[in-house]
Design a protein around this motif. Structure first.
Motif, PDB file in Angstrom:
ATOM      1  N   MET A   1       0.841  -1.194   0.000  1.00 40.31           N
ATOM      2  CA  MET A   1       0.000   0.000   0.000  1.00 40.31           C
ATOM      3  C   MET A   1       0.879   1.249   0.000  1.00 40.31           C
ATOM      4  SD  MET A   1      -3.023   1.025   2.721  1.00 40.31           S
ATOM      5  CE  MET A   1      -3.828  -0.579   2.539  1.00 40.31           C
ATOM      6  N   LYS A   2       0.629   2.156  -0.909  1.00 45.40           N
ATOM      7  CA  LYS A   2       1.391   3.402  -0.985  1.00 45.40           C
ATOM      8  C   LYS A   2       1.174   4.235   0.277  1.00 45.40           C
ATOM      9  CE  LYS A   2       3.092   3.493  -5.317  1.00 45.40           C
ATOM     10  NZ  LYS A   2       4.485   3.824  -5.674  1.00 45.40           N
ATOM     11  N   TYR A   3       2.223   4.936   0.691  1.00 41.99           N
ATOM     12  CA  TYR A   3       2.094   5.766   1.884  1.00 41.99           C
ATOM     13  C   TYR A   3       2.835   7.089   1.715  1.00 41.99           C
ATOM     14  CZ  TYR A   3       6.898   4.685   3.389  1.00 41.99           C
ATOM     15  OH  TYR A   3       8.260   4.587   3.469  1.00 41.99           O
ATOM     16  N   ILE A   4       2.447   8.050   2.556  1.00 43.47           N
ATOM     17  CA  ILE A   4       3.119   9.335   2.671  1.00 43.47           C
ATOM     18  C   ILE A   4       3.672   9.442   4.083  1.00 43.47           C
ATOM     19  CG2 ILE A   4       2.851  11.846   2.537  1.00 43.47           C
ATOM     20  CD1 ILE A   4       0.287  11.336   0.865  1.00 43.47           C
ATOM     21  N   ASP A   5       4.893   9.908   4.215  1.00 42.61           N
ATOM     22  CA  ASP A   5       5.498  10.139   5.530  1.00 42.61           C
ATOM     23  C   ASP A   5       5.709  11.643   5.691  1.00 42.61           C
ATOM     24  OD1 ASP A   5       6.918  10.177   7.885  1.00 42.61           O
ATOM     25  OD2 ASP A   5       8.685   9.144   7.104  1.00 42.61           O
ATOM     26  N   ALA A  39       4.951   6.691  -1.547  1.00 42.83           N
ATOM     27  CA  ALA A  39       4.479   7.605  -2.588  1.00 42.83           C
ATOM     28  C   ALA A  39       5.190   8.947  -2.491  1.00 42.83           C
ATOM     29  CB  ALA A  39       2.969   7.810  -2.473  1.00 42.83           C
ATOM     30  N   VAL A  40       5.204   9.518  -1.296  1.00 48.95           N
ATOM     31  CA  VAL A  40       5.834  10.828  -1.079  1.00 48.95           C
ATOM     32  C   VAL A  40       6.489  10.844   0.301  1.00 48.95           C
ATOM     33  CG1 VAL A  40       5.449  13.304  -0.806  1.00 48.95           C
ATOM     34  CG2 VAL A  40       4.178  12.042  -2.549  1.00 48.95           C
ATOM     35  N   GLN A  41       7.743  11.275   0.333  1.00 48.31           N
ATOM     36  CA  GLN A  41       8.444  11.497   1.588  1.00 48.31           C
ATOM     37  C   GLN A  41       8.618  12.998   1.788  1.00 48.31           C
ATOM     38  OE1 GLN A  41       9.891   9.259   4.146  1.00 48.31           O
ATOM     39  NE2 GLN A  41       9.785  11.294   5.062  1.00 48.31           N
ATOM     40  N   CYS A  84       2.814  10.923  -8.213  1.00 44.46           N
ATOM     41  CA  CYS A  84       3.794  10.102  -7.498  1.00 44.46           C
ATOM     42  C   CYS A  84       3.164   8.814  -6.979  1.00 44.46           C
ATOM     43  CB  CYS A  84       4.393  10.889  -6.343  1.00 44.46           C
ATOM     44  SG  CYS A  84       5.498  12.217  -6.855  1.00 44.46           S
ATOM     45  N   ALA A  85       1.914   8.902  -6.549  1.00 36.55           N
ATOM     46  CA  ALA A  85       1.222   7.714  -6.059  1.00 36.55           C
ATOM     47  C   ALA A  85       1.032   6.684  -7.152  1.00 36.55           C
ATOM     48  CB  ALA A  85      -0.126   8.103  -5.461  1.00 36.55           C
TER      49      ALA A  85
END
Length: 303
Positions: A1-5, A39-41, A84-85
């Motif tokens: 699963m894509k994630y953002i931090d 997906a995005v940091q 990005c995702a």
């Protein structure tokens, strides 16, 4: 699963250690992020002290040069985030941890927007011209300074997301009074579970939820409390959801700003953590934590 931090200190640590952001021997690097399906940091540029403005310029130059050389997407819009995702490569978002060096000056804050800053906090662990930190109990009731109030208005006007992590309780409460624009606490946990001052009270969690904001759960052991890492993260998530609902929680690891937490040593552990959360709270809530909640805030504030 894509994630953002929502928070890591890896860019500044890379510069200080003369590492490449691609494969630095740190908790976060681009190769690890790509492998973890990030997906995005959000990369925080952290500064403190008398040379903060000059240090900020050096760190940002390193970060933006790295973005170009590694052919990364610098995420400045919701469409960029979604792109990005849908990509196999992690996008990079530029944030500021401690904007005290701006002194609330509109031209200096506008310069942050011009270089691609999407999110900014007023203060770190030292008092500055804008605000007081929550690092010392004596600051607990202190509200914003006048320049801090002006900075908040300018950030809102420029559509830069305000980050209240590290801010004194009084400062957080002041910003949240009758607030309608979403904000974030990029790397903070629940004080009801772990009494560290860096964590948020239930009242603050509820008010962040009420303005449509999000809270990035921090992986630092001192902010999580005792127990295994995955279990601690889950407990904070469940508590924050109980107080503020499913739409208020996200990830804010604080990787490379904290010592390694056993079981969550770096971003390569994120897929296992996500699987663990999905098994305990369900895929829908986990997807909100991973991506949807912050994406909504980013779309509403930044467009």
């Amino acid at each position: 699963m894509k994630y953002i931090d929502l928070h890591c200190d890896s860019a500044t640590v890379c510069f200080d250690g003369a590492y490449s952001l691609s494969d630095a021997p740190l908790q976060v690097n681009i190769q690890k992020l790509n492998g973890a399906d990030c997906a995005v940091q959000c990369f925080a540029v952290f500064t403190d002290g008398k040379n903060a403005e000059n240090d900020f310029a050096k760190y940002v130059n390193f970060f933006l040069t790295s973005v170009r050389e590694l052919n990364l997407t610098l995420v400045k819009s919701f469409n960029g985030l979604i792109s990005c995702a849908q990509s196999k490569k992690t996008g990079a978002m530029l944030t500021v941890e401690n904007s005290g060096f701006t002194d609330g000056d509109e031209a200096k804050i506008k310069a942050l927007k011009d270089i691609g800053v999407s999110m900014a906090s007023l203060v770190w662990n030292s008092e500055n011209s804008l605000a007081y930190p929550n690092a010392e109990i004596k600051n607990s009731g202190k509200r914003l300074k006048e320049r801090g109030r002006r900075a908040v208005e300018i950030f809102d006007g420029l559509k830069i997301i305000i980050d209240v992590s590290h801010l004194s309780d009084g400062g957080v409460d002041e910003i949240l009074e009758r607030r309608k624009i979403p904000l974030v606490a990029s790397h903070s946990n629940a004080r009801a579970l772990c009494g560290h001052r860096r964590n948020l009270t239930d009242k603050q969690i509820k008010k962040i939820a009420d303005c449509g904001g999000v809270i990035g759960v921090n992986f630092y052991k001192k902010f999580l409390g005792g127990g295994d890492a995955f279990g601690c993260v889950l407990r904070h998530i469940e508590h924050i959801i109980k107080v503020g609902g499913e739409d208020v929680i996200a990830f804010g690891s604080d990787f490379d700003g904290i010592p390694e937490t056993e079981g969550l040593e770096g971003c390569e552990k994120m897929p296992s953590l996500i699987d663990y959360l999905s098994a305990h709270i369900g895929a829908r809530a986990t997807r909100k934590i991973c991506f949807d909640n912050f994406a909504r805030v980013f779309k509403e504030v930044s467009g």
